[in-house]
Design a protein around this motif. Structure first.
Motif, PDB file in Angstrom:
ATOM      1  N   UNK A 161       0.876  -1.298   0.081  1.00 21.48           N
ATOM      2  CA  UNK A 161       0.163  -0.171  -0.142  1.00 21.48           C
ATOM      3  C   UNK A 161       0.897   1.243   0.052  1.00 21.48           C
ATOM      4  N   UNK A 162       2.179   1.288   0.641  1.00 22.72           N
ATOM      5  CA  UNK A 162       2.874   2.432   0.893  1.00 22.72           C
ATOM      6  C   UNK A 162       3.674   2.708  -0.625  1.00 22.72           C
ATOM      7  N   UNK A 163       3.712   1.604  -1.313  1.00 18.35           N
ATOM      8  CA  UNK A 163       4.426   1.432  -2.756  1.00 18.35           C
ATOM      9  C   UNK A 163       3.688   2.265  -3.918  1.00 18.35           C
ATOM     10  N   UNK A 164       2.278   2.441  -3.453  1.00 20.84           N
ATOM     11  CA  UNK A 164       1.111   3.125  -4.358  1.00 20.84           C
ATOM     12  C   UNK A 164       1.653   4.641  -4.574  1.00 20.84           C
ATOM     13  N   UNK A 165       1.889   5.431  -3.385  1.00 14.47           N
ATOM     14  CA  UNK A 165       1.944   6.695  -3.355  1.00 14.47           C
ATOM     15  C   UNK A 165       3.124   7.075  -4.256  1.00 14.47           C
ATOM     16  N   UNK A 166       4.384   6.658  -4.136  1.00 16.17           N
ATOM     17  CA  UNK A 166       5.383   7.247  -4.792  1.00 16.17           C
ATOM     18  C   UNK A 166       5.122   7.070  -6.454  1.00 16.17           C
ATOM     19  N   UNK A 167       4.634   6.033  -6.675  1.00 14.63           N
ATOM     20  CA  UNK A 167       4.429   5.597  -7.899  1.00 14.63           C
ATOM     21  C   UNK A 167       3.381   6.371  -8.916  1.00 14.63           C
ATOM     22  N   UNK A 168       2.209   6.513  -7.965  1.00 17.05           N
ATOM     23  CA  UNK A 168       1.096   7.198  -8.484  1.00 17.05           C
ATOM     24  C   UNK A 168       1.412   8.771  -8.683  1.00 17.05           C
ATOM     25  N   UNK A 169       2.268   9.472  -7.654  1.00 16.62           N
ATOM     26  CA  UNK A 169       2.706  10.653  -7.931  1.00 16.62           C
ATOM     27  C   UNK A 169       3.489  10.904  -8.864  1.00 16.62           C
ATOM     28  N   UNK A 170       4.561   9.964  -9.305  1.00 17.77           N
ATOM     29  CA  UNK A 170       5.576   9.879 -10.396  1.00 17.77           C
ATOM     30  C   UNK A 170       4.811   9.795 -11.575  1.00 17.77           C
ATOM     31  N   UNK A 171       3.692   9.013 -11.641  1.00 17.89           N
ATOM     32  CA  UNK A 171       2.914   8.946 -12.924  1.00 17.89           C
ATOM     33  C   UNK A 171       2.277  10.228 -13.322  1.00 17.89           C
ATOM     34  N   UNK A 172       1.516  10.590 -12.244  1.00 15.28           N
ATOM     35  CA  UNK A 172       0.858  12.045 -12.283  1.00 15.28           C
ATOM     36  C   UNK A 172       1.830  13.131 -12.642  1.00 15.28           C
ATOM     37  N   UNK A 173       3.055  13.211 -12.383  1.00 10.64           N
ATOM     38  CA  UNK A 173       3.924  14.094 -12.875  1.00 10.64           C
ATOM     39  C   UNK A 173       4.264  14.070 -14.159  1.00 10.64           C
ATOM     40  N   UNK A 174       4.769  12.904 -14.600  1.00 12.92           N
ATOM     41  CA  UNK A 174       5.084  12.736 -16.054  1.00 12.92           C
ATOM     42  C   UNK A 174       3.821  12.804 -16.980  1.00 12.92           C
ATOM     43  N   UNK A 175       2.616  12.540 -16.353  1.00  8.56           N
ATOM     44  CA  UNK A 175       1.240  13.151 -17.186  1.00  8.56           C
ATOM     45  C   UNK A 175       1.313  14.234 -17.565  1.00  8.56           C
ATOM     46  N   UNK A 176       1.326  15.037 -16.395  1.00  6.28           N
ATOM     47  CA  UNK A 176       1.346  16.723 -16.557  1.00  6.28           C
ATOM     48  C   UNK A 176       2.446  17.272 -17.591  1.00  6.28           C
ATOM     49  N   UNK A 177       3.630  16.612 -17.706  1.00  7.92           N
ATOM     50  CA  UNK A 177       4.773  16.948 -18.401  1.00  7.92           C
ATOM     51  C   UNK A 177       4.435  16.784 -19.771  1.00  7.92           C
ATOM     52  N   UNK A 178       3.540  15.689 -19.939  1.00  6.12           N
ATOM     53  CA  UNK A 178       3.273  15.239 -21.435  1.00  6.12           C
ATOM     54  C   UNK A 178       2.058  16.192 -21.948  1.00  6.12           C
TER      55      UNK A 178
END
Length: 178
Positions: A161-178
């Motif tokens: 469950x703790x693994x989800x937070x950094x992965x989702x934040x990373x994916x959302x940051x990359x989505x904003x860049x695209x």
């Protein structure tokens, strides 16, 4: 990835490894529940203190609060005879789950205040964490080897469950860049 996300990711992976190691302990005939639970609390507290020290510039106090929660429950475990009465272990774990839930709720509120959609994920993982903690607490009335397995599964799921937070934040940051 930002430094905070990398540190959070490493912390989650270490927590998964701790949960996996606990699952192996009964096979190795290591079944002293009090010592194992105290060692996990100490390790988890130190790990989160290091996490806080590495990421203190991000003004995220979750690691510090988690360390304090682990210390409080460690003091409770030291004063209770967890090995003789399983409900003491259940009380200690339930206390830790309550304290961690409050910390996670504060983190979700932090994301919500900043209009970050990650707060929804934090609430979902909080609910799953509480359910997992309740299930683990309820199932601590078995022999020591089963108690260690229950704790192992609990910390393994908590790490996931703790693994989800950094992965989702990373994916959302990359989505904003695209």
């Amino acid at each position: 990835m930002k430094k905070k996300q990398i540190v959070d990711l490493i912390t989650a992976v270490i927590l998964i490894l701790v949960g996996s190691a606990l699952l192996i302990f009964p096979i190795l005939n290591i079944i002293n529940v009090k010592i194992i639970f105290m060692a996990v609390l100490i390790f988890y507290g130190i790990m989160n203190l290091i996490q806080f020290l590495l990421t203190y510039k991000s003004k995220d106090y979750e690691g510090l609060f988690t360390t304090l929660a682990s210390i409080v429950v460690l003091i409770v475990v030291l004063n209770l005879d967890v090995g003789k009465a399983p409900w003491y272990l259940a009380i200690a774990l339930f206390t830790w789950v309550i304290l961690m839930s409050l910390i996670k709720l504060k983190k979700a509120d932090y994301y919500n205040d900043r209009k970050n959609p990650v707060w929804i994920l934090k609430i979902v993982t909080l609910i799953l964490f509480i359910l997992t903690g309740l299930l683990a607490t309820i199932n601590l009335y078995y022999p020591n080897d089963v108690q260690i397995l229950v704790l192992g599964f609990f910390y393994l799921i908590h790490g996931m469950l703790e693994l989800f937070d950094p992965l989702i934040v990373y994916l959302l940051d990359n989505k904003k860049k695209i």
